[in-house]
Design a protein around this motif. Structure first.
Motif, PDB file in Angstrom:
ATOM      1  N   PRO A  43       0.307  -0.918   0.319  1.00  0.00           N
ATOM      2  CA  PRO A  43       0.205   0.253  -0.347  1.00  0.00           C
ATOM      3  C   PRO A  43       0.904   1.566   0.209  1.00  0.00           C
ATOM      4  O   PRO A  43       1.232   1.226   0.145  1.00  0.00           O
ATOM      5  N   GLU A  44       0.399   2.501  -0.566  1.00  0.00           N
ATOM      6  CA  GLU A  44       1.276   3.745  -1.594  1.00  0.00           C
ATOM      7  C   GLU A  44       1.357   3.979   0.746  1.00  0.00           C
ATOM      8  O   GLU A  44       2.755   4.751   0.067  1.00  0.00           O
ATOM      9  N   GLU A  45       0.872   4.216   1.211  1.00  0.00           N
ATOM     10  CA  GLU A  45       1.455   4.789   2.703  1.00  0.00           C
ATOM     11  C   GLU A  45       2.121   4.442   3.282  1.00  0.00           C
ATOM     12  O   GLU A  45       3.311   4.934   3.567  1.00  0.00           O
ATOM     13  N   TYR A  46       3.113   2.569   2.670  1.00  0.00           N
ATOM     14  CA  TYR A  46       4.266   2.439   3.533  1.00  0.00           C
ATOM     15  C   TYR A  46       5.332   2.696   2.106  1.00  0.00           C
ATOM     16  O   TYR A  46       6.227   3.352   2.582  1.00  0.00           O
ATOM     17  N   LYS A  74       5.631   5.705   0.936  1.00  0.00           N
ATOM     18  CA  LYS A  74       6.206   7.022   0.997  1.00  0.00           C
ATOM     19  C   LYS A  74       6.447   6.932   2.871  1.00  0.00           C
ATOM     20  O   LYS A  74       7.303   7.994   2.492  1.00  0.00           O
ATOM     21  N   ASN A  75       5.827   6.785   3.235  1.00  0.00           N
ATOM     22  CA  ASN A  75       5.699   6.498   4.751  1.00  0.00           C
ATOM     23  C   ASN A  75       7.688   5.992   5.118  1.00  0.00           C
ATOM     24  O   ASN A  75       8.190   6.680   5.847  1.00  0.00           O
ATOM     25  N   GLU A 121       1.978  -5.051  12.660  1.00  0.00           N
ATOM     26  CA  GLU A 121       1.900  -4.248  10.897  1.00  0.00           C
ATOM     27  C   GLU A 121       0.719  -5.155  10.356  1.00  0.00           C
ATOM     28  O   GLU A 121       0.994  -6.479  10.820  1.00  0.00           O
ATOM     29  N   SER A 152      -4.163  -6.496   1.068  1.00  0.00           N
ATOM     30  CA  SER A 152      -3.951  -5.275  -0.635  1.00  0.00           C
ATOM     31  C   SER A 152      -4.384  -6.195  -0.996  1.00  0.00           C
ATOM     32  O   SER A 152      -4.551  -7.942  -0.850  1.00  0.00           O
TER      33      SER A 152
END
Length: 285
Positions: free
Chosen positions: A15-18, A20-21, A258, A262
């Motif tokens: 997922p995109e948040e991972y 990016k972060n 976590e 997905s």
């Protein structure tokens, strides 16, 4: 900015948040569909892929990134003075690791480490997440590599497919060949062992197969908490939601490092087929 850059491939479909972060980069594999070549997860997303698949007159195939594509990506981060940890789909399932190794050799770079995750999808994600978190805290390339390897040794994936035909067609069926020709009402339980797909067993219905996967999961985890958990699926949201609900009944929120959900990327969907649902997990010991 951390010294170590973690790179994964698109089969992880993190997922995109991972992304990016944790400052993770993704190199796409390719879906070849007739005369068109798509970058997995870039030019072709799961929604469109699974919508088109049932009516397709020509079935898609897949290919790994080329060494040149890896070199281009590696050179970008080497120019920034960064070390690289490149974590990819099992070499038993794809030539992606080989392309990465060739790229490293061409660049004569000692500060690139390529690791065969021995898994795919969210089983690979756990290794990348743990390494990227360590990198953000200042860990060296060698330390990040060891962290990824430790997670790898404690990772498992159990999954169900609607049909074995997609795995058979793509040559990824591995030890599950023994289940070909089984009665239609039997649902095979598959898992990944030493980087290859193997048959765990078969049960009579999808509901029983899902319940069996939960049972295996509970037995394998035992008291080894906290844990990484990932649920991935291809057009099987109800079965994925059932797995999630059952796990949340049995574990506390603090039991998870976590908990990731997905879809399966088009490349993985090409080989697993619609209706696939997978439970990925990793313990810390």
């Amino acid at each position: 900015m951390s010294k170590v850059k973690v790179i994964i491939d698109s089969t992880v479909y993190l997922p995109e948040e991972y992304i990016k972060n944790l400052d993770i980069d993704v190199i796409p594999l390719h879906v070849i569909w007739g005369d068109e070549i798509y970058r997995d997860g870039v030019d072709l997303l799961p929604d469109e892929f699974y919508r088109r698949l049932p009516d397709a007159k020509v079935m898609p195939t897949t290919s790994q990134p080329s060494p040149k594509e890896f070199m281009s990506l590696y050179e970008k981060y080497l120019a920034e003075g960064r070390d690289i940890l490149s974590i990819h789909i099992s070499s038993q399932m794809s030539g992606t690791v080989d392309s990465a190794v060739q790229a490293k050799a061409h660049l004569h770079a000692d500060n690139i480490e390529v690791i065969d995750s021995e898994f795919t999808t969210l089983g690979t994600a756990f290794q990348a997440i743990a390494a990227a978190k360590a990198a953000k805290e200042g860990a060296s390339l060698a330390e990040c590599l060891e962290i990824a390897k430790k997670i790898r040794s404690n990772t498992q994936i159990y999954f169900l497919v609607d049909t074995l035909e997609f795995l058979k067609r793509g040559g990824r069926i591995g030890g599950a060949t023994a289940l070909l020709g089984s009665a239609l009402n039997l649902k095979p339980i598959l898992y990944v062992k030493e980087g290859k797909i193997e048959a765990y067993g078969k049960v009579r219905t999808m509901k029983k197969a899902l319940a069996r996967i939960i049972e295996i999961f509970e037995n394998q985890v035992g008291n080894k908490k906290p844990i990484y958990v990932g649920i991935s699926h291809a057009t099987a949201p109800e079965n994925a939601a059932w797995l999630k609900a059952e796990i949340q009944k049995r574990f506390k929120e603090t039991d998870f490092i976590e908990f990731i959900e997905s879809e399966l990327s088009p490349v993985i969907g090409t080989h697993a087929g619609p209706g696939t649902v997978a439970l990925n997990f990793a313990t810390m010991e």
